[in-house]
Design an enzyme around this catalytic site. Sequence first.
Site, PDB file in Angstrom:
ATOM      1  N   LYS A  10      34.301  50.706  58.358  1.00 19.28           N
ATOM      2  CA  LYS A  10      34.790  50.790  59.777  1.00 19.28           C
ATOM      3  C   LYS A  10      33.902  51.499  60.900  1.00 19.28           C
ATOM      4  O   LYS A  10      32.888  51.966  60.549  1.00 19.28           O
ATOM      5  CB  LYS A  10      36.188  51.492  59.899  1.00 19.28           C
ATOM      6  N   TYR A  50      45.643  43.462  60.333  1.00 23.22           N
ATOM      7  CA  TYR A  50      46.615  44.682  59.912  1.00 23.22           C
ATOM      8  C   TYR A  50      48.043  44.305  60.584  1.00 23.22           C
ATOM      9  O   TYR A  50      48.781  45.159  60.742  1.00 23.22           O
ATOM     10  CB  TYR A  50      46.069  45.847  60.788  1.00 23.22           C
ATOM     11  N   ASN A 113      39.173  56.466  58.965  1.00 29.10           N
ATOM     12  CA  ASN A 113      39.127  56.910  57.495  1.00 29.10           C
ATOM     13  C   ASN A 113      37.816  56.037  56.845  1.00 29.10           C
ATOM     14  O   ASN A 113      37.752  55.877  55.441  1.00 29.10           O
ATOM     15  CB  ASN A 113      40.188  57.129  56.758  1.00 29.10           C
ATOM     16  N   HIS A 116      37.836  50.266  54.579  1.00 32.65           N
ATOM     17  CA  HIS A 116      39.348  49.535  54.018  1.00 32.65           C
ATOM     18  C   HIS A 116      38.970  48.927  52.712  1.00 32.65           C
ATOM     19  O   HIS A 116      37.608  48.329  52.432  1.00 32.65           O
ATOM     20  CB  HIS A 116      39.363  48.347  55.138  1.00 32.65           C
ATOM     21  N   GLU A 127      42.264  38.404  52.318  1.00 32.45           N
ATOM     22  CA  GLU A 127      41.376  39.043  53.214  1.00 32.45           C
ATOM     23  C   GLU A 127      39.810  38.409  53.205  1.00 32.45           C
ATOM     24  O   GLU A 127      39.376  38.438  54.208  1.00 32.45           O
ATOM     25  CB  GLU A 127      41.347  40.471  52.992  1.00 32.45           C
TER      26      GLU A 127
HETATM   27  P1  ADP Z   1      44.847  52.136  53.491  1.00 33.05           P
HETATM   28  O1  ADP Z   1      43.612  51.864  54.343  1.00 33.05           O
HETATM   29  O2  ADP Z   1      44.553  53.247  52.405  1.00 33.05           O
HETATM   30  O3  ADP Z   1      45.317  51.258  52.454  1.00 33.05           O
HETATM   31  P2  ADP Z   1      47.381  51.696  55.003  1.00 33.05           P
HETATM   32  O4  ADP Z   1      47.313  50.406  54.469  1.00 33.05           O
HETATM   33  O5  ADP Z   1      48.438  52.524  54.725  1.00 33.05           O
HETATM   34  O6  ADP Z   1      46.072  52.485  54.235  1.00 33.05           O
HETATM   35  O7  ADP Z   1      46.871  51.956  56.379  1.00 33.05           O
HETATM   36  C1  ADP Z   1      45.813  51.041  56.935  1.00 33.05           C
HETATM   37  C2  ADP Z   1      45.156  51.924  57.951  1.00 33.05           C
HETATM   38  O8  ADP Z   1      45.804  52.285  59.033  1.00 33.05           O
HETATM   39  C3  ADP Z   1      44.373  53.268  57.431  1.00 33.05           C
HETATM   40  O9  ADP Z   1      43.445  53.131  56.740  1.00 33.05           O
HETATM   41  C4  ADP Z   1      44.302  54.129  58.534  1.00 33.05           C
HETATM   42  O10 ADP Z   1      43.241  53.512  59.324  1.00 33.05           O
HETATM   43  C5  ADP Z   1      45.498  53.757  59.451  1.00 33.05           C
HETATM   44  N1  ADP Z   1      46.559  54.594  59.344  1.00 33.05           N
HETATM   45  C6  ADP Z   1      47.335  54.610  58.515  1.00 33.05           C
HETATM   46  N2  ADP Z   1      48.215  55.699  58.286  1.00 33.05           N
HETATM   47  C7  ADP Z   1      47.989  55.938  59.533  1.00 33.05           C
HETATM   48  C8  ADP Z   1      48.660  57.182  60.109  1.00 33.05           C
HETATM   49  N3  ADP Z   1      49.773  58.222  59.750  1.00 33.05           N
HETATM   50  N4  ADP Z   1      48.122  57.490  61.338  1.00 33.05           N
HETATM   51  C9  ADP Z   1      46.988  57.005  62.064  1.00 33.05           C
HETATM   52  N5  ADP Z   1      46.382  55.900  61.506  1.00 33.05           N
HETATM   53  C10 ADP Z   1      46.929  55.634  60.152  1.00 33.05           C
HETATM   54 MG    MG Z   2      46.152  49.100  53.013  1.00 32.15          MG
END
Ligand code: ADP
Ligand code: MG
Length: 139
Positions: A10, A50, A113, A116, A127
């Site tokens: 990212k 997303y 974070n 992905h 994807e």
């Molecule tokens: P992952 O990436 O671990 O699969 P999710 O699919 O739940 O997590 O969420 C997609 C992305 O949305 C996350 O990687 C993060 O960048 C963002 N995200 C998820 N939860 C939050 C949150 N509570 N606040 C801000 N951004 C979030």
């Molecule tokens: Mg996810």
Amino acid sequence: MTERTFSILKPDATERNLTGKINAVIEDAGLRIVAQRRIRMTEAQAKTFYEVHKDRPFYGELVGQMTSAPVVVQVLEGENAVAKYREIMGATNPEQAAEGTIRKLFAKNVGENSVHGSDSQDNAKLEIAQFFTEDQIVG
Ligand code: ADP
Ligand code: MG
């Protein structure tokens, strides 16, 4: 079973020059990077990617972050690649991520974070197809 998963390094990672360090964690875990391209994600691409989160409060912020700087899109291949990559990525929130995981090592916060990874084989296929054609993947 050998399978493929889709990965994104990212903007928060590319901005801090972490591509090589994250790729080292991926390769050390036995996953092979069989396709990789650095792109600037468009708003349309980020929104589609997303879409499942479109009703969540962080959706706008997420799309904004994903288009704020270049990303590296990748296809990873290996034994149980989907689950393996989720394991080495660590929990979505780096505060909850296990020691040694990519997010524990590098993520800034729950939104920024660093990586992905697909959450299922079906999503991995969808994807991958959003960003790569089959001839661009060299296993
Ligand atoms: P992952 O990436 O671990 O699969 P999710 O699919 O739940 O997590 O969420 C997609 C992305 O949305 C996350 O990687 C993060 O960048 C963002 N995200 C998820 N939860 C939050 C949150 N509570 N606040 C801000 N951004 C979030
Ligand atoms: Mg996810």
